[in-house]
Scaffold this active site. Structure first.
Site, mmCIF file in Angstrom:
data_model
loop_
_atom_site.group_PDB
_atom_site.id
_atom_site.type_symbol
_atom_site.label_atom_id
_atom_site.label_comp_id
_atom_site.label_asym_id
_atom_site.label_seq_id
_atom_site.Cartn_x
_atom_site.Cartn_y
_atom_site.Cartn_z
ATOM 1 N N LEU A 158 8.305 8.005 17.316
ATOM 2 C CA LEU A 158 7.516 9.243 17.342
ATOM 3 C C LEU A 158 6.114 8.959 17.860
ATOM 4 C CD1 LEU A 158 6.338 10.391 13.783
ATOM 5 C CD2 LEU A 158 7.120 8.089 14.252
ATOM 6 N N SER A 208 -9.269 27.023 12.302
ATOM 7 C CA SER A 208 -10.475 26.178 12.405
ATOM 8 C C SER A 208 -10.521 25.414 13.739
ATOM 9 C CB SER A 208 -10.554 25.208 11.218
ATOM 10 O OG SER A 208 -10.593 25.914 10.003
ATOM 11 N N ASP A 266 -6.243 19.767 4.987
ATOM 12 C CA ASP A 266 -7.437 20.319 4.330
ATOM 13 C C ASP A 266 -7.338 20.176 2.812
ATOM 14 O OD1 ASP A 266 -9.944 21.473 4.442
ATOM 15 O OD2 ASP A 266 -9.174 23.520 4.320
ATOM 16 N N GLY A 267 -8.496 20.038 2.171
ATOM 17 C CA GLY A 267 -8.546 20.009 0.707
ATOM 18 C C GLY A 267 -8.915 18.662 0.108
ATOM 19 N N ASN A 268 -9.275 17.705 0.941
ATOM 20 C CA ASN A 268 -9.649 16.382 0.412
ATOM 21 C C ASN A 268 -10.856 16.464 -0.522
ATOM 22 O OD1 ASN A 268 -7.709 15.360 2.081
ATOM 23 N ND2 ASN A 268 -9.114 14.386 3.530
ATOM 24 N N HIS A 324 -11.090 11.775 0.869
ATOM 25 C CA HIS A 324 -10.718 11.326 2.217
ATOM 26 C C HIS A 324 -9.915 10.023 2.130
ATOM 27 C CE1 HIS A 324 -13.044 14.539 3.736
ATOM 28 N NE2 HIS A 324 -14.225 14.011 3.491
HETATM 29 C C1 IPE Z 1 -10.477 21.736 9.410
HETATM 30 O O1 IPE Z 1 -10.926 21.702 8.109
HETATM 31 C C2 IPE Z 1 -10.744 20.423 10.097
HETATM 32 C C3 IPE Z 1 -9.914 19.304 9.662
HETATM 33 C C4 IPE Z 1 -8.949 19.333 8.799
HETATM 34 C C5 IPE Z 1 -10.229 18.045 10.314
HETATM 35 P P1 IPE Z 1 -12.371 22.235 7.701
HETATM 36 O O2 IPE Z 1 -12.481 22.032 6.246
HETATM 37 O O3 IPE Z 1 -13.414 21.587 8.554
HETATM 38 O O4 IPE Z 1 -12.288 23.769 8.091
HETATM 39 P P2 IPE Z 1 -13.126 25.029 7.586
HETATM 40 O O5 IPE Z 1 -14.582 24.656 7.668
HETATM 41 O O6 IPE Z 1 -12.711 25.289 6.160
HETATM 42 O O7 IPE Z 1 -12.730 26.143 8.491
HETATM 43 C C1 IPE Z 2 -10.242 17.974 5.230
HETATM 44 O O1 IPE Z 2 -10.640 18.076 3.911
HETATM 45 C C2 IPE Z 2 -10.654 16.692 5.881
HETATM 46 C C3 IPE Z 2 -11.681 16.819 6.919
HETATM 47 C C4 IPE Z 2 -12.188 17.918 7.386
HETATM 48 C C5 IPE Z 2 -12.186 15.574 7.455
HETATM 49 P P1 IPE Z 2 -12.051 18.709 3.552
HETATM 50 O O2 IPE Z 2 -13.073 17.616 3.546
HETATM 51 O O3 IPE Z 2 -12.361 19.841 4.443
HETATM 52 O O4 IPE Z 2 -11.792 19.187 2.072
HETATM 53 P P2 IPE Z 2 -12.289 20.557 1.438
HETATM 54 O O5 IPE Z 2 -11.749 21.650 2.285
HETATM 55 O O6 IPE Z 2 -13.779 20.525 1.421
HETATM 56 O O7 IPE Z 2 -11.690 20.537 0.075
HETATM 57 MG MG MG Z 3 -11.981 21.837 4.332
#
Ligand code: IPE
Ligand code: IPE
Ligand code: MG
Length: 244
Positions: free
Chosen positions: A137, A198, A26-28, A43
């Site tokens: 793996l 999530s 998460d956090g991209n 991403h």
């Molecule tokens: C969880 O991240 C899904 C993935 C990393 C693929 P999200 O960004 O979608 O989750 P929420 O919306 O913050 O719970």
């Molecule tokens: C996670 O990063 C990747 C996917 C859910 C595909 P996000 O796109 O949720 O990045 P944030 O949380 O908005 O920073």
């Molecule tokens: Mg996210």
């Protein structure tokens, strides 16, 4: 799906390392926004981080790694972002076959694959085939994955084989999950600061250890994975029992 041969190589750091690590990448989007870039740039960088982590997992001898790539809820995102992510699958998955060979990673998909577009599906099938014999793996990609959806599809699979009015058991649910030959997840890591699942691998997370980090996913590297595994190695897991 047949059980792949997996070498359980002694980990570098400690023999108490997890066998199965799940990663909520998460956090991209925030990583990109902070730099004045479109979310999609995050991403793109996120794929590079996944390669660094896979390389380190291979070095550490972690036999199973599952990445949360796209959730059943991520379809709610703006169409442009969804299209970008699907295109990333179609273009960046199979093109990394040399990389999977280098690290010995067999790639498999966990999730409802049927709902993806043809280009993404073709790339997934080709990648699974090209890596089928690699056995250092298993890297599972949770794509269009949701813990609820996986349990519902498991029950529906079981219903097709049900004998009379036999009630369903925990074993029936477990053995009908996607990639059920892979053991339940030992350690779930989430980058990006949020402290939630999530909808990730809900059935198998029953006794998982959790590790939440503020570092945004594109900034992850070998050091972060090693440190999460070292922290895991110090934990006492009791599974409802008492310390022996
Ligand atoms: C969880 O991240 C899904 C993935 C990393 C693929 P999200 O960004 O979608 O989750 P929420 O919306 O913050 O719970
Ligand atoms: C996670 O990063 C990747 C996917 C859910 C595909 P996000 O796109 O949720 O990045 P944030 O949380 O908005 O920073
Ligand atoms: Mg996210």
């Amino acid at each position: 799906m047949a059980l792949g041969k997996v070498n359980n190589i002694a980990p570098v750091g400690t023999e108490l390392y997890p066998s199965h690590v799940g990663i909520i990448m998460d956090g991209n989007g925030r990583w990109a926004t902070k730099r004045g870039l479109p979310r999609t740039a995050g991403h793109y960088e996120g794929v590079k981080a996944a390669k660094r982590i896979t390389t380190e997992a291979s070095r550490l001898g972690i036999p199973y790694l599952t990445y949360y790539v796209f959730s059943t809820e991520n379809w709610k995102r703006p169409q442009k972002e969804v299209d970008y992510l699907m295109n990333l699958l179609a273009t960046r998955l199979y093109s990394e076959v040399d990389f999977y060979k280098r690290v010995g990673a067999r790639v498999l998909i966990r999730g409802d694959f049927e709902k993806l577009n043809n280009a993404a599906r073709d790339a997934i099938i080709a990648t699974q085939e090209a890596t089928a014999d690699l056995d250092r793996l298993v890297v599972s990609l949770a794509i269009n994955h949701g813990g609820h959806d996986e349990i519902v599809r498991s029950i529906n699979r079981w219903l097709k084989t049900r004998n009379g009015d036999t009630p369903i058991s925990e074993t029936d649910i477990r053995s009908n999950l996607d990639l059920s030959f892979i053991p339940p997840v030992d350690l779930i890591i989430r980058s990006g600061g949020e402290k939630r699942l999530s909808n990730f691998m809900l059935w198998d997370a029953a006794y998982a250890e959790f590790a939440f980090y503020d570092t945004l996913w594109p900034d992850w590297g070998a050091k972060e994975l090693k440190s999460a595994c070292d922290d895991f190695a110090k934990r006492a897991r009791r599974f409802g029992g008492v310390d022996s």
